[in-house]
Design a protein around this motif. Sequence first.
Motif, PDB file in Angstrom:
ATOM      1  N   ASP A   1       0.855  -1.178   0.000  1.00 47.26           N
ATOM      2  CA  ASP A   1       0.000   0.000   0.000  1.00 47.26           C
ATOM      3  C   ASP A   1       0.899   1.238   0.000  1.00 47.26           C
ATOM      4  OD1 ASP A   1      -1.729   2.003   0.329  1.00 47.26           O
ATOM      5  OD2 ASP A   1      -2.639   1.269   2.191  1.00 47.26           O
ATOM      6  N   VAL A   2       0.754   2.093  -1.012  1.00 50.95           N
ATOM      7  CA  VAL A   2       1.683   3.220  -1.119  1.00 50.95           C
ATOM      8  C   VAL A   2       1.385   4.316  -0.112  1.00 50.95           C
ATOM      9  CG1 VAL A   2       2.293   2.892  -3.527  1.00 50.95           C
ATOM     10  CG2 VAL A   2       0.282   4.248  -2.939  1.00 50.95           C
ATOM     11  N   THR A   3       0.237   4.254   0.540  1.00 44.60           N
ATOM     12  CA  THR A   3      -0.060   5.299   1.519  1.00 44.60           C
ATOM     13  C   THR A   3       0.387   4.894   2.922  1.00 44.60           C
ATOM     14  OG1 THR A   3      -2.265   4.376   1.735  1.00 44.60           O
ATOM     15  CG2 THR A   3      -2.010   6.264   0.266  1.00 44.60           C
ATOM     16  N   LYS A   4       0.740   3.614   3.069  1.00 41.40           N
ATOM     17  CA  LYS A   4       1.103   3.141   4.414  1.00 41.40           C
ATOM     18  C   LYS A   4       2.577   3.412   4.685  1.00 41.40           C
ATOM     19  CE  LYS A   4       1.508  -0.914   6.349  1.00 41.40           C
ATOM     20  NZ  LYS A   4       1.511  -2.348   6.129  1.00 41.40           N
ATOM     21  N   LEU A   5       2.866   4.109   5.787  1.00 45.59           N
ATOM     22  CA  LEU A   5       4.242   4.398   6.168  1.00 45.59           C
ATOM     23  C   LEU A   5       4.773   3.252   7.021  1.00 45.59           C
ATOM     24  CD1 LEU A   5       3.969   8.181   7.051  1.00 45.59           C
ATOM     25  CD2 LEU A   5       4.090   7.039   4.837  1.00 45.59           C
TER      26      LEU A   5
ATOM     27  N   ARG B   1       8.103   3.380   2.420  1.00 49.60           N
ATOM     28  CA  ARG B   1       7.141   2.929   1.412  1.00 49.60           C
ATOM     29  C   ARG B   1       7.852   2.111   0.336  1.00 49.60           C
ATOM     30  NH1 ARG B   1       4.708   8.820   0.293  1.00 49.60           N
ATOM     31  NH2 ARG B   1       6.939   9.209   0.459  1.00 49.60           N
TER      32      ARG B   1
ATOM     33  N   MET C   1       5.211   2.412  -5.619  1.00 51.39           N
ATOM     34  CA  MET C   1       5.073   3.842  -5.909  1.00 51.39           C
ATOM     35  C   MET C   1       5.312   4.125  -7.383  1.00 51.39           C
ATOM     36  SD  MET C   1       6.849   5.601  -2.602  1.00 51.39           S
ATOM     37  CE  MET C   1       6.443   7.282  -3.021  1.00 51.39           C
TER      38      MET C   1
ATOM     39  N   THR D   1      -0.088   8.393 -12.728  1.00 46.32           N
ATOM     40  CA  THR D   1      -0.123   9.854 -12.722  1.00 46.32           C
ATOM     41  C   THR D   1       0.517  10.419 -13.987  1.00 46.32           C
ATOM     42  OG1 THR D   1       0.334   9.600 -10.369  1.00 46.32           O
ATOM     43  CG2 THR D   1       0.329  11.844 -11.260  1.00 46.32           C
TER      44      THR D   1
ATOM     45  N   PRO E   1       0.984  15.534  -2.779  1.00 42.10           N
ATOM     46  CA  PRO E   1       0.879  14.374  -1.904  1.00 42.10           C
ATOM     47  C   PRO E   1      -0.565  14.229  -1.428  1.00 42.10           C
ATOM     48  CG  PRO E   1       2.459  15.995  -1.044  1.00 42.10           C
ATOM     49  CD  PRO E   1       1.909  16.531  -2.303  1.00 42.10           C
ATOM     50  N   PRO E   2      -1.080  13.049  -1.202  1.00 37.04           N
ATOM     51  CA  PRO E   2      -0.330  11.796  -1.167  1.00 37.04           C
ATOM     52  C   PRO E   2      -0.256  11.074  -2.510  1.00 37.04           C
ATOM     53  CG  PRO E   2      -2.545  11.420  -0.416  1.00 37.04           C
ATOM     54  CD  PRO E   2      -2.461  12.871  -0.776  1.00 37.04           C
ATOM     55  N   ILE E   3      -0.736  11.669  -3.620  1.00 35.29           N
ATOM     56  CA  ILE E   3      -0.648  10.974  -4.909  1.00 35.29           C
ATOM     57  C   ILE E   3       0.827  10.817  -5.288  1.00 35.29           C
ATOM     58  CG2 ILE E   3      -1.342  10.999  -7.334  1.00 35.29           C
ATOM     59  CD1 ILE E   3      -3.427  13.143  -6.530  1.00 35.29           C
ATOM     60  N   PRO E   4       1.331   9.601  -5.451  1.00 30.02           N
ATOM     61  CA  PRO E   4       2.747   9.462  -5.794  1.00 30.02           C
ATOM     62  C   PRO E   4       2.979   9.907  -7.233  1.00 30.02           C
ATOM     63  CG  PRO E   4       1.813   7.389  -5.003  1.00 30.02           C
ATOM     64  CD  PRO E   4       0.682   8.297  -5.300  1.00 30.02           C
TER      65      PRO E   4
END
Lengths: 315, 557, 272
Positions: free
Chosen positions: C30-34, C56, C61, C68, C215-218
Amino acid sequence: MLRYLFKRLTSLALTLLVASVVLFVTIEIVPGDPASFMLGINAQADTLEALRAELGLDKSKPVRYWQWLTGMLQGDFGTSYTYKTPVANMIGERMWISLPLTLFALLISTAIAFPAGIYAASRRGRFGDAAVTGMTQLGVAIPNFWFAMLLVSFFAIKLGWFSSGGFVGWDQGLLAGLKSLLLPAIALALPQAAILTRVMRSSLLDVLSEDYMRTARAKGMSKRSAIWRHGLRNAMIPVLTILGLQFSFLLAGAIIIEKVFYLPGLGLLVFQSIAQRDLIVVESVVMLLVFAVVTVTFLVDLAYAWVDPRLRTRS
Amino acid sequence: MSKLANSSSKDAAETLLEINKLNVSVTTSSNSSRALPTENKPILNSIELSLNRGDVLGIIGESGSGKSMLALSIMGLLPEGFNTAGEINFDQQNLLKLSEEQLCKLRGSDISMVFQEPMTALNPVLSIGKQVAECIKLHRNVSNVDASKIAEETLAKVGLPVSQYPLSRYPHELSGGQRQRVVIAMAIALRPALLIADEPTTALDVTTQAGILDLLKQLVVDEQLALILISHDLAVVNGIADHIVIMRNGDIVERGSLKQLFKHSKHPYTCQLIEASKHVPDRVDAAVDAAPLLDVENLSCEYRMPRKHWWSKPRYFRALKSVSLSIKQGESVGLVGESGCGKSTLTRALLGLMPIAEGEIRLHGELLAKGETLSNAVRREMQVVFQDPYGSFNPRHKVKRLVAEPLHVLEHALSEQEQITAVNDALVSVGLQASDASKYIHEFSGGQRQRIAIARALIIKPALIVLDEAVSALDVSVRAQILDLLSALAASHRIAYLFISHDLSVVRRVTDRVLVMQQGEIVERGQTEAVFNNPSHPYTQQLLAATPQLPDEENQT
Amino acid sequence: MKLRTLIPGALLVLIFLLAAVVSFVWTPFDVTKLDIPNKLQSPSMGHWFGTDQLGRDIFSMIMVGARTSIAVAFIAVGIGMLIGVPLGLAAAANQGSLIDELIMRTNDLVFAFPALLIAIMITAVFGPGAVNAIIAIGIFNIPVFARLTRGAALSLWSREFILAAKVAGKRATRISFEHILPNILNLLIVQGTIQFSLGILAEAALSYVGLGAQPPIPSWGRMLAESQTLVSLAPHVALFPGFAILLTVLGLNLLGDALRDWFDPRLQRLRS
């Protein structure tokens, strides 16, 4: 010739005028009042009014446009909202980094592209051509700021040949100044050199198939001297166009590269100003860059006339 | 080189150029992928030729005959990928054995060449003086001043005296004929022993052509040049060439003097070529009392010129000045004139492709609207066939769609089936097959394309077809067939033609009446034979005098 | 020549397209999970491309970043084509008229503002974001397509088959779409792939300076910006996003070259 010059100059002035209107109107759309932004939320109404009067914000829009325009013509770009210093001074300092950087990069790009393009065209279809063309494919695809990061990590951090960022200042001497601009200039120049090489190559190849090249050979010229005497000057016409476009790419690219190298040029100034909503600075820098681009376009037009006699006699 | 200079007081019969068993082929990869084997396609087969000093050789052939490749082989300027075998002996040395460096020394100095397209043969960014002087500097160790002096003399020799044409002129400041003179000046500046002229006048107007041919004739005498004159046109070499060779598909099929060939040619191809060059189609004369079809009265047209400044008033160039003409039903009217005389403007104005400044056009006695757009009813009556068989069709559509294009001006839209029938009928009537409808245009030759163009014009059964240089780009034998087709169609469909051409000899053979145009005006008109036999206007006389003629036509006039 | 560029080009483009599409339904992490304890790990079996300064997964990402980049560049080129091509057709159909003059002068004006300057102005006014990046790149693309279309269409308008269509009574608009557009489509497609690749570079540059997707869009550009101080410490953080941009652009350019060769009528004649 004079008529040609005059015509180009008029169109230059017209473009600048319209550009300034577009710019002014765009910035005017911004919601919010710079005066209240500068003084904060708790500002007194009367201090606000005073500041607005000082900044000239109380006047009507056409009047303000006129003042901005005539001010610029006299070198007065207004006063920064955040730093309260004349914008002209801020730009003046920074310009001496961004402009030399751009020109330096243009020089490097040309110095690489011309020989490479000529070499590839004269070896068409052979290994040398394929090698150059392959390199240009890579060069065109590489993002310049990433390339800059790689240059820094290798030449500055690993080898320690250059400092990894900042600018020593021209007072340290021309060489020292150029040295601190060298890596940024290379990073800027290489992708553009790749494009220019491709243009030079294909333009020369087009010219090589022209009838007058055959005439030159029928006169007893060797292939090589035919290229030098007759090919190059004709091939320059499309190359000049791209060279002019490259200047504007490089100028804009410099803004980004300055961020990689922490160079205190126009780029850093613009990003600071955007962050601080100091729009008068943004407005002035953009206008200046547009001026530079339009001027270079004009110079390219002059160069056309120098290369191509057909343009001199036609108006 | 000095050897050549010494021998200028030569024995008249000395052989200068001798070609033995020359074979040229081109290596082509049969596919875009390189892995597949390459093919060797023959271009020239066992060519044998010899040329004496001071002699003139004419090489005649249609497109694809290899005549230009022969010239380039002698110059050593064949493109990459061409293989040569045999001997080309020039002044006792085999050119095919010489190094590139040695060839460079010969080219421009001992052997020179003049090409077809004078508009593009000169470097546009260098002055003519520089380009001629460069040629001298390349081969002789002389100062710039001396080189310019020689350039000046040479340009004067080809009819461009420095008083009128200073050395500082650029090519774009000269006309096509003048540019060709500059090219010739470059070629003869160093008094070469051999000059090769590859279709030197094909791109030029007939009067300009006559001037260039006269110049070449004179240079042969004055400079003791040997000349190889390459042409597709038998008439052009008549009166210049001592000998002629006829080429076809890379072979020399026949050789001899032009008169001999005309009197008793042995090879069937030569006979065919000669017959086609003077071919007169069977025509039915238009009825004298035929109803009027098109009447043009005092028609004037203008082009807008670029403004000097953006605030200055637009200027106009009047391309047609008060032109009047009429065409009767089923009649074939010729319109002749040189480039820039307004022929194309007239075509465009008649077809409603450009606005009319003044005057009236009547069709069947009814006045046409002046605007740029014509009504469909008018468009049904007039169609056009253009010159270029390659540019006249959208390459992305099939023949069916191309030929059917004018159908949409019909009053009642045709059903799918009716359209197919109409297309098939049109194709068959121009000598093609119904099955050709599903092919793309690139599958056809130039002559076939011109048939398709005629089919497209024919499909809505117009009363008038404008033929805008419709046979000018075709080889003579194909041209003869198309002229026959047009005559047959005129008889069967009762079509009138406006036959626009720069080629007087063709117009003479296919029209009832002729109009001569000069600088936007019609200067002479009348029955075709009457005008050709007894031209009254000086311009017509000049045109006729300049037109090259075949040996057996010379006696007629 | 053709196959040599077509296959690698198409392959590269396909890989990144696939990565972008798959990222909608699945990414390895999950790219939003730190995951701070696992920050800056080198590439391994668990994290193919390693992890960044916040732990991450870089591979994930890059997959989302492809989305994007491709979306921004694609929409921007779409805007440029949809507006630029009709303008160019209209200008060519009315050559020398007021419309033509107006379109061409506006073009010159836009050319005086490099893409980045347009982006700067737009962000200065509306604030940074992916949509504004699209608009900025899109505006810059309009004159590119308008000019190309006009130039190519003008040379067609003087061709005899267009005159023949006029004689057949067809109107300028109909001729533009029936005869002109199909004949310049190949040029437009080739230029489209070139502009697409330039768009990806522009998006990366804008994100790098903080004017692109927020952010948070990579996004690849921001990944590089964030990695800048870490280059010597953990080179992989800077290398992978950079290569992602390089390879996508390279793929598009190779594809463009192959298409150009494919469409080139001179080569076509040799082929048949």
